[in-house]
Enzyme design. Structure first.
Site, short mmCIF file in Angstrom:
data_model
loop_
_atom_site.label_atom_id
_atom_site.label_comp_id
_atom_site.label_asym_id
_atom_site.label_seq_id
_atom_site.Cartn_x
_atom_site.Cartn_y
_atom_site.Cartn_z
N LYS A 185 0.82 -1.21 0.00
CA LYS A 185 0.00 0.00 0.00
C LYS A 185 0.86 1.26 0.00
O LYS A 185 0.55 2.24 -0.69
CB LYS A 185 -0.94 -0.01 1.20
N ARG A 217 -10.94 2.65 9.34
CA ARG A 217 -10.70 1.25 9.63
C ARG A 217 -11.91 0.55 10.24
O ARG A 217 -11.85 -0.63 10.58
CB ARG A 217 -9.51 1.11 10.58
N ARG A 271 10.88 -9.06 6.59
CA ARG A 271 11.10 -7.62 6.49
C ARG A 271 12.09 -7.14 7.54
O ARG A 271 12.06 -7.56 8.69
CB ARG A 271 9.75 -6.90 6.67
N ARG A 274 11.10 -5.45 13.41
CA ARG A 274 10.06 -4.96 14.31
C ARG A 274 9.62 -6.07 15.25
O ARG A 274 9.55 -7.24 14.86
CB ARG A 274 8.86 -4.46 13.51
N ARG A 322 -2.64 -9.60 13.47
CA ARG A 322 -2.86 -8.30 12.83
C ARG A 322 -3.71 -8.45 11.57
O ARG A 322 -4.58 -7.62 11.28
CB ARG A 322 -1.52 -7.64 12.50
#
Length: 295
Positions: free
Chosen positions: A89, A165, A200, A229, A240
């Site tokens: 995105k 959201r 990532r 992260r 998530r």
């Protein structure tokens, strides 16, 4: 000076009668095609040319004002985009704003900016954040509302990134008069998203995001300083994604008629081509003369 809008190749003089002659020929019909009573050439050449040039400048100014008015009358684009973590995105938002010059508004970035600026909304949000609590919807909605109301957003159009959201957030925005033209949803299979997230890595020096498989660091020095992260683990990313999917379903029900679903697992250039096509069609429909858009 802009050319006269009425001048075309079929009506140009082969040789001007004055070395400085530059004028609109619609002011001077061909005497062979005009009656003797409709035109007099008794005025001096210099005075006649000067008058013609003045009229042409006036015509050009009127045309410029008309075109400027037409541009301002075109409604700016109002776009919402949604996608799961690692759906690409962020990349698509950069491509969209680069081509269409929309104001990019991401709720998370906006929240941090408001807190840093010490605004009224930011101070309220900071109180919750310092307690480790989620910032209430009504505060975030007001931040988004204020940003969407700023002159650059109203004049250039906006790209609302990852927001709303929930149906309650969407309803609140609509109550303030904000209605998107298009809702873009990037769809990526869960197994691909998990793979993208788990691999990532972040370079804390440059802020650049790498992926151990798809976009590895250029050298060992960079590789040695990369960090992950805390929530980029398979277990946490699945939670998530579950939350994201639940939220998206509630929002989609409100924007079903204007939703465009795009396969986000494709190469970024292909994904953008599909989004670009949808936005181009939207612009064509918005700018089409009344009565022709539905044809």
């Amino acid at each position: 000076m802009a050319s006269c809008p009425y001048l075309n190749s079929s009506t140009m003089l082969s040789k001007p009668k004055h070395p400085n002659a530059s004028f609109c020929l619609h002011e001077f019909p061909n005497p062979q095609h005009s009656s003797s009573s409709s035109l007099s050439f008794s005025a001096s050449p210099v005075a006649t040319v000067s008058s013609a040039r003045r009229r042409c400048r006036q015509t050009n100014r009127r045309s410029s004002l008309i075109l400027a008015s037409m541009d301002k009358s075109r409604e700016p684009l109002k776009i919402m985009i949604s996608g799961a973590p690692a759906s690409g995105k962020g990349t698509q938002c950069e491509l969209i704003t680069s081509k269409y010059d929309l104001v990019h508004i991401a709720a998370g970035d906006l929240l941090r900016a408001e807190v840093a600026a010490g605004s009224a909304n930011g101070k309220q949000a900071k109180e919750y954040m310092e307690k480790g609590q989620l910032v209430p919807d009504e505060i975030v909605v007001m931040m988004v509302k204020d940003r969407l109301s700023q002159p650059d957003s109203t004049e250039k159009g906006w790209l609302l990134d990852g927001y709303p959201r929930s149906s309650s957030q969407a309803t609140a925005l609509q109550s303030f008069g904000f209605h998107p033209d298009l809702f873009i949803l990037l769809e990526v299979p869960q197994e691909i998203l998990v793979d993208r997230v788990v691999g990532r890595r972040l370079d804390p020096v440059t802020g650049r995001i790498y992926h151990l498989t798809y976009s590895p660091p250029e050298n060992e020095e960079i590789a040695a300083r990369l960090t992950q992260r805390f929530d980029d683990t398979e277990e946490k990313v699945k939670l998530r994604l579950q939350t994201h999917n639940q939220n998206v379903e509630s929002v989609l029900s409100m924007f079903e008629d204007i939703t465009v679903k795009v396969d986000g697992s494709l190469p970024k250039e292909v994904v953008f081509a599909k989004i670009d096509s949808a936005l181009s069609n939207l612009i064509h429909q918005k700018n089409a003369p009344i009565g022709t858009a539905a044809a």
